[in-house]
Structures are given as structure tokens and as C-alpha cells.
Design a protein around this motif. Structure first.
Motif, PDB file in Angstrom:
ATOM      1  N   TYR A   1      15.588  29.325  49.896  1.00  0.00           N
ATOM      2  CA  TYR A   1      16.673  29.673  50.800  1.00  0.00           C
ATOM      3  C   TYR A   1      17.765  28.621  50.639  1.00  0.00           C
ATOM      4  CZ  TYR A   1      13.687  32.928  53.465  1.00  0.00           C
ATOM      5  OH  TYR A   1      12.886  33.966  53.856  1.00  0.00           O
ATOM      6  N   TRP A   2      18.987  29.007  50.956  1.00  0.00           N
ATOM      7  CA  TRP A   2      20.056  28.020  51.119  1.00  0.00           C
ATOM      8  C   TRP A   2      20.292  27.858  52.601  1.00  0.00           C
ATOM      9  CZ3 TRP A   2      25.855  29.045  51.577  1.00  0.00           C
ATOM     10  CH2 TRP A   2      26.553  27.837  51.703  1.00  0.00           C
TER      11      TRP A   2
ATOM     12  N   GLY B   1      24.032  38.070  52.299  1.00  0.00           N
ATOM     13  CA  GLY B   1      22.621  37.696  52.384  1.00  0.00           C
ATOM     14  C   GLY B   1      22.361  36.568  53.353  1.00  0.00           C
ATOM     15  N   ILE B   2      23.228  36.397  54.343  1.00  0.00           N
ATOM     16  CA  ILE B   2      23.102  35.301  55.302  1.00  0.00           C
ATOM     17  C   ILE B   2      22.339  35.772  56.538  1.00  0.00           C
ATOM     18  CG2 ILE B   2      24.327  33.646  56.750  1.00  0.00           C
ATOM     19  CD1 ILE B   2      24.768  33.046  53.850  1.00  0.00           C
ATOM     20  N   GLU B   3      21.300  35.018  56.900  1.00  0.00           N
ATOM     21  CA  GLU B   3      20.525  35.292  58.106  1.00  0.00           C
ATOM     22  C   GLU B   3      20.933  34.317  59.208  1.00  0.00           C
ATOM     23  OE1 GLU B   3      16.349  36.868  56.090  1.00  0.00           O
ATOM     24  OE2 GLU B   3      16.535  34.777  56.716  1.00  0.00           O
ATOM     25  N   THR B   4      20.922  34.809  60.456  1.00  0.00           N
ATOM     26  CA  THR B   4      21.195  33.981  61.628  1.00  0.00           C
ATOM     27  C   THR B   4      19.865  33.627  62.273  1.00  0.00           C
ATOM     28  OG1 THR B   4      23.251  35.214  61.945  1.00  0.00           O
ATOM     29  CG2 THR B   4      22.485  33.866  63.794  1.00  0.00           C
ATOM     30  N   LEU B   5      19.584  32.344  62.436  1.00  0.00           N
ATOM     31  CA  LEU B   5      18.293  31.899  62.949  1.00  0.00           C
ATOM     32  C   LEU B   5      18.412  31.371  64.375  1.00  0.00           C
ATOM     33  CD1 LEU B   5      16.726  30.093  59.849  1.00  0.00           C
ATOM     34  CD2 LEU B   5      16.611  32.492  60.502  1.00  0.00           C
TER      35      LEU B   5
ATOM     36  N   LEU C   1      22.240  28.908  59.977  1.00  0.00           N
ATOM     37  CA  LEU C   1      22.341  30.045  59.067  1.00  0.00           C
ATOM     38  C   LEU C   1      21.590  29.706  57.781  1.00  0.00           C
ATOM     39  CD1 LEU C   1      26.185  30.801  59.321  1.00  0.00           C
ATOM     40  CD2 LEU C   1      24.346  31.908  60.605  1.00  0.00           C
ATOM     41  N   ARG C   2      21.049  30.722  57.139  1.00  0.00           N
ATOM     42  CA  ARG C   2      20.456  30.513  55.816  1.00  0.00           C
ATOM     43  C   ARG C   2      20.710  31.745  54.957  1.00  0.00           C
ATOM     44  NH1 ARG C   2      13.885  30.920  56.934  1.00  0.00           N
ATOM     45  NH2 ARG C   2      13.798  33.198  57.171  1.00  0.00           N
TER      46      ARG C   2
ATOM     47  N   ASN D   1      22.432  33.519  45.656  1.00  0.00           N
ATOM     48  CA  ASN D   1      22.047  32.369  46.472  1.00  0.00           C
ATOM     49  C   ASN D   1      22.618  31.082  45.895  1.00  0.00           C
ATOM     50  OD1 ASN D   1      20.000  29.993  46.985  1.00  0.00           O
ATOM     51  ND2 ASN D   1      19.716  31.434  48.648  1.00  0.00           N
ATOM     52  N   MET D   2      23.179  30.244  46.757  1.00  0.00           N
ATOM     53  CA  MET D   2      23.847  29.031  46.307  1.00  0.00           C
ATOM     54  C   MET D   2      22.909  28.029  45.650  1.00  0.00           C
ATOM     55  SD  MET D   2      27.073  29.323  46.788  1.00  0.00           S
ATOM     56  CE  MET D   2      27.660  27.632  46.713  1.00  0.00           C
ATOM     57  N   MET D   3      21.594  28.141  45.919  1.00  0.00           N
ATOM     58  CA  MET D   3      20.610  27.255  45.305  1.00  0.00           C
ATOM     59  C   MET D   3      20.150  27.759  43.945  1.00  0.00           C
ATOM     60  SD  MET D   3      20.032  24.666  47.386  1.00  0.00           S
ATOM     61  CE  MET D   3      21.825  24.731  47.528  1.00  0.00           C
TER      62      MET D   3
END
Length: 271
Positions: free
Chosen positions: A85-86, A113-117, A146-147, A154-156
Motif C-alpha cells: 500500500y502507499w 485507488g485511494i481508501e479512507t481509513l 488515506l492509503r 500505486n506510488m510504491m
């Protein structure tokens, strides 16, 4: 060629203060750097792998910006994470993603593809982005985790190489290949982006990562024998043939080090 040699010696004498500064930086390295190790030079934005004292590979990297500098450090690469994950830095959640949601709505996060945690704990769960006060996030009154899910954007990238440290710095893959065509590559938030993460994986593990990974997120791959990684900032370095390569000073650190050495040694210090 006496004339050439004379000019070269005069040139080196004129650059002697820079050489001295970088000798001071090199003093931080241990005498025994290990049989195998990774060396990253932040100033030139390059990485080398070494075995038995000799370089075996070299690649371009992207390093931290002047505002978010990649620090000098020594550590051990102990494991890697496949399909990571990023975890979006808090400042980017505030400055980039909160304004994006305010302009385009929560679906803008989904498209990236961003999740809110729910929080910053290990047990955090995904929550509905529509229930977040994004205005509060944008103006700094609320912190929001956020991830970005693993995937081609994905940035990673596909893997990150972990050498645990209290600054959260690591080496990682990246989907942004255009950055490596730039001469100046001070573009990251501090971590080191790799031109060819697959090649580094093969050097570390002796196999291709697609023979190891299962495709699931956040797969840890321990390294049987941890490998030292040294991150330095060198504006002058030997090139392996007896010559000295002088490079840029993207963070402007030479002047600060020169002042520090003068204060430590008195007026007879580095000129």
C-alpha cells in the motif's frame, strides 16, 4: 602529458575544499562496509551495489526535494514488501487529496485507488469517504489517514525495500518512469525511488520477485542475510579510476558543513 597533468593538479587544488568536505562525510562510513552493500549518493541521485569492494551495478534514483530531503544514514535492508500500500503522508492528504474531494467529490479518490481509513492504528478499517469533513482536513483542523491500494498506479510500485529506521525512509519501485530522464531528480518526499527495482531485487534475493509473490497486498519477504545500505551526500567522489568526480550540491549543504567545520576546528579548518 605534463601540461595536462599540471592543469589537472591545479584544478584539483582549486577544488580541494570540496574534496575535504566530502572526506568528512565519508568518515561516517565504517572501515568494514560489508561483503555486499548498497550505496546511495543523494547529491548525484544514483545507487550502486557492491560485492567484495567492487561495484557490480549502478542505476538512477529519485531522491527527496530540497524541502523534504533524503537524510544521510546507515542501516540494514532486512526485508521487502511486495504489492505494498502507499500510505499517503498527512501533508498530502491535506494539500492534494482534500481539495480534490472538495472539487470533484469522493469518487475522485476511488478513481485513484485511494481508501479512507478510520484511524492510524494497525486495526484501522476502511470508512465511507462521504462521511469525512474534508473542509476540516483541507484547512488542517482534522487529520485523515488515506492509503492507495496496490496496482499499476500505486506510488510504491511493486515492491519496497525496508531498512527499519525512525525516519520512515526506504527504497521503492515507482510507476513514474519519466522522472529518470531528468538530470535533476530531487522530486520525492524523502524516500528513494528506483530506476529498476526488479534488478535490485534479483541482486538481493537471487530470483525474480514474480517467482515469490502471490499477488496479495503487503507480502513481507525476509532477507536471509541483511544487507547494509549507506545513504550519503557527496558533491565529490572517486570514480574508480583514480580521478575525482565533482557534482552538484542540490540541497546547498556544502556551505553549512564548511561553517560547521570552521567552528569546530577554528580558523585553521576547511577553507
Amino acid at each position: 602529458m605534463p601540461i595536462y597533468d599540471g592543469l589537472r593538479q591545479a584544478y584539483l587544488r582549486s577544488r580541494e575544499p570540496v574534496i575535504r568536505l566530502n572526506m568528512e562525510r565519508a568518515r561516517a562510513l565504517p572501515r568494514d562496509m560489508g561483503q555486499r552493500f548498497i550505496l546511495v549518493d543523494v547529491a548525484s541521485a544514483r545507487l550502486w551495489t557492491y560485492e567484495n569492494g567492487d561495484p557490480t551495478d549502478e542505476m538512477k534514483v529519485v531522491v527527496g526535494s530540497a524541502r523534504q530531503q533524503t537524510p544521510a544514514m546507515a542501516a540494514l535492508v532486512r526485508f521487502s514488501v511486495l504489492q505494498p500500500y502507499w500510505n499517503v503522508p498527512e501533508d498530502l492528504a491535506q494539500s492534494r487529496f482534500a481539495p480534490l474531494v472538495l472539487r470533484q467529490g469522493p469518487d475522485a479518490l476511488v478513481r485513484q485507488g485511494i481508501e479512507t481509513l478510520s484511524d492510524w492504528t494497525a486495526g484501522a478499517h476502511v470508512v465511507d469517504a462521504g462521511g469525512v469533513d474534508w473542509e476540516a482536513v483541507a484547512d488542517g483542523r482534522r487529520s485523515q489517514r488515506l492509503r492507495q491500494r496496490p496496482g499499476s498506479a500505486n506510488m510504491m510500485g511493486a515492491v519496497k525495500f525496508m531498512f527499519p529506521n525512525n525516519l520512515g525512509i526506504y527504497l521503492h519501485d515507482t510507476p513514474d518512469r519519466s522522472a529518470f530522464s531528468r538530470e535533476v531528480r530531487t522530486l520525492s518526499a524523502g524516500c528513494v525511488r528506483l530506476e529498476d527495482a526488479g534488478r535490485l531485487w534479483e541482486w538481493l534475493y537471487g530470483s525474480s520477485w514474480w517467482t515469490v509473490g502471490t499477488g496479495e497486498p503487503e507480502q513481507a519477504a525476509p532477507l536471509a542475510d541483511p544487507v547494509p545500505v549507506y545513504i550519503l551526500y557527496l558533491t565529490a567522489r572517486p570514480d574508480g579510476s583514480g580521478s575525482v568526480v565533482f557534482g552538484a550540491d542540490p540541497y546547498g549543504l556544502d556551505s553549512a558543513l564548511k561553517t560547521e567545520l570552521r567552528l569546530a576546528r577554528g580558523s585553521t579548518g576547511v577553507a
